[in-house]
Design an enzyme around this catalytic site. Structure first.
Site, PDB file in Angstrom:
ATOM      1  N   SER A   5       0.800  -0.924   0.263  1.00 48.43           N
ATOM      2  CA  SER A   5      -0.052   0.259   0.043  1.00 48.43           C
ATOM      3  C   SER A   5       0.603   1.049  -0.035  1.00 48.43           C
ATOM      4  O   SER A   5       1.776   0.926   0.144  1.00 48.43           O
ATOM      5  CB  SER A   5      -0.821   0.196   1.281  1.00 48.43           C
ATOM      6  OG  SER A   5      -0.344  -0.128   2.008  1.00 48.43           O
ATOM      7  N   LYS A   6       0.179   2.315   0.040  1.00 47.36           N
ATOM      8  CA  LYS A   6       1.205   3.229  -0.036  1.00 47.36           C
ATOM      9  C   LYS A   6       1.924   3.948   0.555  1.00 47.36           C
ATOM     10  O   LYS A   6       2.869   4.477   0.356  1.00 47.36           O
ATOM     11  CB  LYS A   6      -0.257   4.870  -0.331  1.00 47.36           C
ATOM     12  CG  LYS A   6      -0.871   5.118  -1.154  1.00 47.36           C
ATOM     13  CD  LYS A   6      -0.830   6.779  -1.456  1.00 47.36           C
ATOM     14  CE  LYS A   6      -1.973   6.005  -2.864  1.00 47.36           C
ATOM     15  NZ  LYS A   6      -3.222   6.815  -2.429  1.00 47.36           N
ATOM     16  N   ARG A   7       1.355   3.405   2.214  1.00 46.95           N
ATOM     17  CA  ARG A   7       2.212   3.229   3.399  1.00 46.95           C
ATOM     18  C   ARG A   7       4.186   3.071   3.143  1.00 46.95           C
ATOM     19  O   ARG A   7       5.379   2.976   3.690  1.00 46.95           O
ATOM     20  CB  ARG A   7       1.801   2.769   4.416  1.00 46.95           C
ATOM     21  CG  ARG A   7       2.332   1.483   5.191  1.00 46.95           C
ATOM     22  CD  ARG A   7       1.402   1.750   6.022  1.00 46.95           C
ATOM     23  NE  ARG A   7       0.801  -0.132   6.269  1.00 46.95           N
ATOM     24  CZ  ARG A   7       1.258  -0.822   6.193  1.00 46.95           C
ATOM     25  NH1 ARG A   7       2.722  -0.983   7.160  1.00 46.95           N
ATOM     26  NH2 ARG A   7       1.040  -2.071   6.088  1.00 46.95           N
TER      27      ARG A   7
END
Ligand code: GLU
Length: 485
Positions: A252-254
């Site tokens: 994910s973006k994290r």
């Protein structure tokens, strides 16, 4: 393969092209190429709230940049169009009514509030929420008076116990049919639901194989039941393992960028390297090969070498692959690729030949194109920025002062930069003659720190010829000025 291979990518334009979608696109593309089949691009924009034209454009642009061209699709047309779901609503209505007429679907007047309450009750009882409406005709007629806009639901056949997905990657996967709720096929606003539109389209577009992410596996038994209800042939399925972050959680973006255009346009990964890296996420070549063009990948690609477990998105590996492609480019080509990433620098101060020299001497350690922004900095501007650590450790001492004074008064005036050879001789004259009572390393570090603000970098003699005597003078003097600063 006996039937013609027709595969599709069916993205929902609710966000920019994600690495997971790009990998699914690639595997579909390679599968089609391998079997001389057709790769189709269908836009699944049934979610009107979240679908946006800019995302469709971003997905198209990203796929094209990666070289994953399609033969039929929303933008190029084809004999099975239209290929955008919002332009196919009439078809969904027609087929939904066919199920209604066959008695395989029913209008459901249950309000969203009632459904929420049922869902909450199931959660409180720690039971799965399986909604099936088995009201008798009278009760149903009574509910219809409520004025609520109904949805149309497909009745999951009550006599089916198990639905088996014959998956080409993971073998047979069995699903308990009693755990599947009746499926909304037309929403209360009349729009088609994903599972339904997808089946109608895959059938009408004569899709032979459905290659998609494992996250869609729970949809597959529902879709198979729909194919059966229509009496249509079920296509072959292959569910690809997900792309995972190094800690094995969902990427994910994290974990950094997940949008394909960021990798290419901001980080400076080459599209051909990125697509090569994507191929290795969940697939491996039969031999040791790792660097492969799209054509070579298509030649080798088979589903039996696709893994069903998750594939780790390994940035080190991506960097390595990118470095391989960077070093395989000619100086001329690499220069063109680097240009957008060094737009802040005034390249016009150099000739084409000189720019290619800069590329030549900075190419080796380049991992991403964007690294050139840092690596090229000292080739631009009259003076150079030096960080405090370099100034304190290398320049602020008596030796540096002596050496810089020597360079300015005894070395620079006679330095001949008319060719690489004379520049090399100039460096030698400094280290072996003029400053021979100092360690070569100290002399080189002082000179480099003065001229480039760093103690390591590209070939020094070439750098001298590129900077020219005037700028060398400016930089030696400004370095000297920092000695006592
Ligand atoms: N629109 C779906 C998605 O973007 C496509 C799923 C499928 O390939 O069937 O996830």
């Amino acid at each position: 393969m006996s039937t013609a291979v027709r595969v599709r990518l069916a993205p929902s334009p609710t966000g920019n092209l994600h690495v997971g979608t790009a990998r699914t696109a690639l595997f579909n593309y390679l599968f089609a190429q391998h079997f001389n089949g057709t790769f189709i691009l269908r836009v699944e924009d049934t979610d009107k709230e979240r679908s946006e034209a800019q995302y469709t454009q971003n997905i198209f642009d990203g796929l094209k940049a990666l070289g994953l061209n399609w033969q039929e699709g929303s933008d190029v047309g084809g004999s099975f169009g239209p290929y955008t779901q919002s332009e196919r609503e009439d078809l969904y209505t027609k087929y939904a009514h066919e199920l209604l007429e066959k008695g395989l679907a029913y209008w459901d007047y249950t309000s969203p509030e009632e459904l929420d309450a049922l869902r909450e009750r199931a959660t409180a009882q720690k039971k799965p929420f399986i909604y099936r409406n088995d009201l008798d005709a009278d009760a149903q007629a009574e509910k219809a008076k409520s004025g609520i806009a109904p949805s149309l639901r497909f009745r999951i056949p009550r006599d089916v116990d198990t639905v088996t997905v014959h998956d080409l990657v993971r073998g047979d996967v069995e699903f308990d049919a009693s755990l599947i709720g009746d499926l909304v096929i037309l929403k209360s606003d009349g729009g088609a639901a994903y599972n339904f539109a997808c089946v109608v389209d895959d059938h009408l577009m004569q899709i032979s194989h459905i290659l998609r992410g494992e996250d869609h596996l729970p949809n597959t038994p529902k879709q198979i039941l729909l194919y059966n209800a229509f009496g249509w042939d079920v296509p072959a399925f292959a569910h690809l393992g997900m792309i995972l972050a190094p800690d094995r959680s969902k990427l994910s973006k994290r974990h950094g960028a997940t949008a394909v255009d960021t990798f290419m346009n901001e980080d400076g990964y080459l599209p051909e390297a990125f697509v090569n890296f994507l191929a290795l996420l969940g697939w491996s070549a039969p031999g040791e090969e790792e660097i492969m063009s799209l054509d070579r990948l298509a030649e080798l690609f088979t589903l039996d070498r696709v893994g069903h477990s998750g594939a780790i998105f390994d940035r080190e590996k991506l960097n390595w692959v990118n470095g391989q492609y960077i070093r395989a480019l000619s100086e001329t080509e690499l220069l063109e690729r680097i240009k957008p990433f060094v737009a802040d620098y005034d390249l016009s101060v150099y000739t084409q030949e000189q720019l290619e020299q800069i590329v030549h001497i900075t190419k080796e350690p380049l991992v991403k194109l964007t690294d050139a922004r840092h690596d090229w900095r000292y080739f631009f501007g009259d003076d150079v920025e030096r960080n405090t650590q370099i100034v304190e450790e290398v320049l602020q001492n008596e030796t540096a002062q002596t050496l810089l004074e020597l360079m300015i008064s005894a070395w620079l005036p006679d330095l001949d930069l008319s060719s690489l050879e004379t520049a090399q001789a100039g460096v030698k004259r400094l280290t072996k003659e003029l400053a021979s009572d100092h360690k070569t390393k100290t002399v080189m570090w002082t000179l480099r720190a003065a001229l480039t603000g760093r103690v390591q970098g590209a070939d020094l003699a070439t750098t001298l010829t590129l900077l020219g005597k005037e700028r060398i003078a400016v930089r030696l003097k400004s370095a000297l000025a920092t000695v006592h600063a």
